[in-house]
Enzyme design. Structure first.
Site, PDB file in Angstrom:
ATOM      1  N   GLN A   1      -4.551   8.421  -4.322  1.00 27.03           N
ATOM      2  CA  GLN A   1      -4.340   9.465  -5.341  1.00 27.03           C
ATOM      3  C   GLN A   1      -5.663  10.025  -5.859  1.00 27.03           C
ATOM      4  O   GLN A   1      -5.870  11.228  -5.901  1.00 27.03           O
ATOM      5  CB  GLN A   1      -3.532   8.880  -6.513  1.00 27.03           C
TER       6      GLN A   1
ATOM      7  N   ILE B   1      -7.634   2.742   5.358  1.00 23.57           N
ATOM      8  CA  ILE B   1      -6.982   1.862   6.329  1.00 23.57           C
ATOM      9  C   ILE B   1      -6.183   2.660   7.364  1.00 23.57           C
ATOM     10  O   ILE B   1      -5.967   2.216   8.469  1.00 23.57           O
ATOM     11  CB  ILE B   1      -6.101   0.847   5.551  1.00 23.57           C
TER      12      ILE B   1
ATOM     13  N   TYR C   1      -3.621  -7.664 -11.186  1.00 24.65           N
ATOM     14  CA  TYR C   1      -4.476  -6.472 -11.107  1.00 24.65           C
ATOM     15  C   TYR C   1      -5.467  -6.462 -12.273  1.00 24.65           C
ATOM     16  O   TYR C   1      -6.683  -6.288 -12.084  1.00 24.65           O
ATOM     17  CB  TYR C   1      -3.571  -5.240 -11.151  1.00 24.65           C
TER      18      TYR C   1
ATOM     19  N   LYS D   1      -9.509  -6.809 -12.213  1.00 27.54           N
ATOM     20  CA  LYS D   1     -10.398  -5.768 -12.758  1.00 27.54           C
ATOM     21  C   LYS D   1     -11.350  -6.368 -13.791  1.00 27.54           C
ATOM     22  O   LYS D   1     -12.528  -6.014 -13.845  1.00 27.54           O
ATOM     23  CB  LYS D   1      -9.575  -4.621 -13.373  1.00 27.54           C
TER      24      LYS D   1
END
Ligand code: AKB
Length: 320
Positions: A16, A39, A147, A151
């Site tokens: 995105q 990828i 996640y 981070k």
């Protein structure tokens, strides 16, 4: 200032953010100087036709080293990650991709003398004990998604590589990003993109968050501006070396629906919160980004209504 003779690598270029950032970078640095890597090859025609593409798995150190030797990159934007909702389905893989991918890029940058690295962090570094309104730059962080944990750890490693090895790595804590050119994948804030598509298709939108769930959000042109402004700021102005808080707007599903209804009066939304509600409830509702404002002059251009107008206009054109 951009050194326009730099060669630049964008890892996660088909995502995105990556698909739009790569196009902006190609305008600035020249098409041949910006290598898109992902990828799988790009589906977007503009990305595919405008410059070099390399198939790269960020977990494959050898492929990365070959690329660095071939192109002699001066900058790397490392955007490949598993996001919050998808990460919960396979936590071990999310941890592996997000952490090993970051180490591979940081080490590559040191070994191949890449001048600058960009790595995105997120509001997901915050957790249930973090103050939720106007969340400060420095505060309690107890992320409870894999996640968010990756981070937060990644931020500490970026600062470590800067302090110990002098690597010029820069980072922003993005809120939910909204754009019309590409769909996000696997995030908790994705509803705020999907809602515009459903509204234009004349469908009732089933929202996976409850109506009053406020989250920090940002329109893509502002995210691109912030990223490039940070990367082009003189190093001395970049005082935060874990990751900068970044803010533009905050809204709830009910408010974005009301903004859309100003243009599509019969648009309807229903609420069916799922597992993503719990993630959203652990994140801030609004962010204090005064450090970014002071250090490198950050200020956003888009409000909710301005974003809605632009999103609907551009999506309509794309669907024609
Ligand atoms: C997500 O929802 O996981 C991302 C983010 C806020 O980092 N959009």
């Amino acid at each position: 200032m951009a050194n326009t003779s730099d060669t630049v690598l964008v890892i996660g270029a088909c995502g995105q953010l990556g698909s739009e950032l790569t196009m902006e970078l190609r305008q600035m640095y020249g098409e041949a100087n910006v290598v898109a890597a992902d990828i799988a090859p790009p589906k977007q025609a503009d990305l595919r036709d405008s410059g070099p593409f390399e198939k790269v798995d960020v977990l494959d150190k050898n492929v990365l080293a070959d690329l660095a030797a071939k192109y002699k990159f001066k900058q790397i934007y490392h955007l490949a990650a598993v996001l919050s909702a998808t990460g919960e389905k396979n936590p071990k893989f999310a941890w592996k991709l997000n952490m090993d991918g970051l180490f591979n890029v940081l080490d590559l940058a040191l070994e191949h003398k890449v001048g600058k690295v960009y790595w995105p962090s997120s509001i997901a570094v915050f957790g249930p004990s973090t103050p939720r309104q106007n969340t400060p730059q420095q505060t309690i962080m107890d992320p409870n998604t894999v996640y968010g944990i990756s981070k937060q750890a990644g931020e500490r490693w970026c600062e470590y590589y800067f302090q110990k090895y002098g690597l010029d790595v820069r980072s922003l804590r993005y809120p939910g990003l909204i754009g019309y050119k590409a769909l996000p994948g696997g995030g908790t804030t994705d509803y705020a993109v999907d809602i515009y598509h459903k509204a234009l298709e004349g469908e009732t939108f089933e929202c996976f968050l409850s109506e009053n769930t406020y989250l920090p959000m940002m329109y893509m042109p502002d995210a691109l501006k912030a990223t490039l402004d940070l990367m082009h700021a003189p190093a001395a102005q970049v005082k935060v070396r874990d990751s900068y808080n970044l803010s533009a707007m905050s809204f709830s599903p009910k408010e974005i629906a009301a903004s859309i209804k100003q243009h599509i009066p019969d648009f309807e939304i229903v609420y069916k919160p799922d597992a993503r509600q719990q993630i959203a409830d652990s994140w801030p509702q609004s962010i204090d980004d005064s450090a970014a404002q002071q250090d490198w002059g950050w200020s956003p251009n888009y409000s909710l209504d301005a974003m809605t107008e632009d999103m609907l206009l551009n999506l309509k054109k794309m669907k024609e």
